[in-house]
Design an enzyme around this catalytic site. Structure first.
Site, PDB file in Angstrom:
ATOM      1  N   ASP A 260      45.559  38.460  43.912  1.00  0.00           N
ATOM      2  CA  ASP A 260      45.746  37.231  43.146  1.00  0.00           C
ATOM      3  C   ASP A 260      47.170  37.074  42.607  1.00  0.00           C
ATOM      4  O   ASP A 260      47.907  38.045  42.444  1.00  0.00           O
ATOM      5  CB  ASP A 260      44.795  37.221  41.941  1.00  0.00           C
ATOM      6  CG  ASP A 260      43.347  37.007  42.345  1.00  0.00           C
ATOM      7  OD1 ASP A 260      43.035  37.132  43.546  1.00  0.00           O
ATOM      8  OD2 ASP A 260      42.528  36.731  41.450  1.00  0.00           O
TER       9      ASP A 260
ATOM     10  N   HIS B  81      46.059  42.432  42.175  1.00  0.00           N
ATOM     11  CA  HIS B  81      47.108  41.453  41.855  1.00  0.00           C
ATOM     12  C   HIS B  81      48.406  41.835  42.555  1.00  0.00           C
ATOM     13  O   HIS B  81      48.968  42.892  42.276  1.00  0.00           O
ATOM     14  CB  HIS B  81      47.325  41.377  40.346  1.00  0.00           C
ATOM     15  CG  HIS B  81      46.123  40.867  39.602  1.00  0.00           C
ATOM     16  ND1 HIS B  81      45.053  41.675  39.303  1.00  0.00           N
ATOM     17  CD2 HIS B  81      45.824  39.633  39.148  1.00  0.00           C
ATOM     18  CE1 HIS B  81      44.137  40.951  38.663  1.00  0.00           C
ATOM     19  NE2 HIS B  81      44.576  39.720  38.557  1.00  0.00           N
TER      20      HIS B  81
HETATM   21 ZN   LIG Z   1      45.021  35.284  38.422  1.00  0.00          ZN
END
Ligand SMILES: [Zn+2]
Length: 252
Positions: A57, A202
């Site tokens: 992400d 992430h």
């Molecule tokens: Zn996010």
């Protein structure tokens, strides 16, 4: 719930053009059976035994996304990248490499806001602008959406229904963005590994380099180091990897 699932599946078929599947034993439903119902977030992928999904992400990042792509390439693994539209415009070459190497782009809003603090119009704008940016740079419209911070608000889910987006949550959260140490990230991912698991990672900095995640300083090196360690371990254990777009939620 039944209508919701019909909506998800039907809309996915429409979005991907996977009409062959409709003719292979899954009944087409009349529009009235699903129109107007919002989908619910999916936290697992239904792709068979020992199949998981890796998701990354807040990118793309010109530094860490490229490192993640290198590791995935070395192991022949495909993943899903939930990108922010703001970053798509900044780093189009990274977006194009994600696509060129067979990965999937998902919509993670334009600037990574808390959706529960926005007006309905602003929520729609966040998602639509990102949809347009990814379509322009990546060549196809996303069919997957993940809300920042997991804030899948009613408005966001309605927009998902309107745009043919499946809301994708997760089942394994190693909290890598907080930099707990690569070894800790590895332990958490391995502990959560299971059939259908969706792992949250992430590779980018939400909202761009000027807005790092609190406490992280935008450093994703632990995420990359952890991936380098846990991915071959999962492969050795017999896991394979997929992307949720390839596996519509089954009809009930
Ligand atoms: Zn996010």
């Amino acid at each position: 719930m039944r209508q919701t699932r019909h909506s998800l599946t039907r809309r996915h078929f429409l979005a991907t053009g996977a009409t062959a599947l409709l003719g292979a034993g899954v009944s087409a439903r009349p529009a009235a059976a699903w129109a107007g119902s919002a989908p619910t977030p999916e936290s697992e992928v239904d792709a068979g035994p020992m199949v998981m999904a890796l998701t990354f992400d807040d990118g793309p990042s010109p530094q860490y996304t490229l490192q993640v792509l290198d590791v995935l390439y070395d192991h022949g693994v495909r993943a899903t990248f939930f990108v922010c539209g703001d970053n798509v415009g900044r780093y189009p070459d990274v977006v194009r490499r994600i696509v060129a190497e067979g990965h999937v782009l998902g919509n993670h809003t334009w600037s990574h806001p808390h959706l529960d603090g926005l007006s309905a119009a602003d929520v729609r704008d966040q998602i639509q602008r990102t949809q347009d940016a990814v379509t322009t740079v990546g060549g196809r419209a996303p069919v997957l959406f993940r809300a920042p911070y997991g804030d899948f608000t009613d408005t966001a889910l309605t927009v998902c229904a309107d745009l043919g987006l499946r809301p994708i949550s997760w089942s394994v959260d190693p909290t890598d963005w907080a930099n707990p140490g690569a070894d800790t990230i590895v332990e958490r991912v391995l502990a959560g590994a299971a059939t259908g698991a969706i792992v949250l990672n992430h590779d980018g900095t939400e909202g761009g380099d000027d807005d790092p995640a609190p406490g992280s300083g935008g450093d994703r090196s632990q995420t990359v180091a952890a991936l380098t360690s846990y991915l071959p371990q999962l492969i050795d254990a017999g896991f394979t990897f997929t992307t949720p777009d390839a596996h519509p939620r089954p009809l009930p």
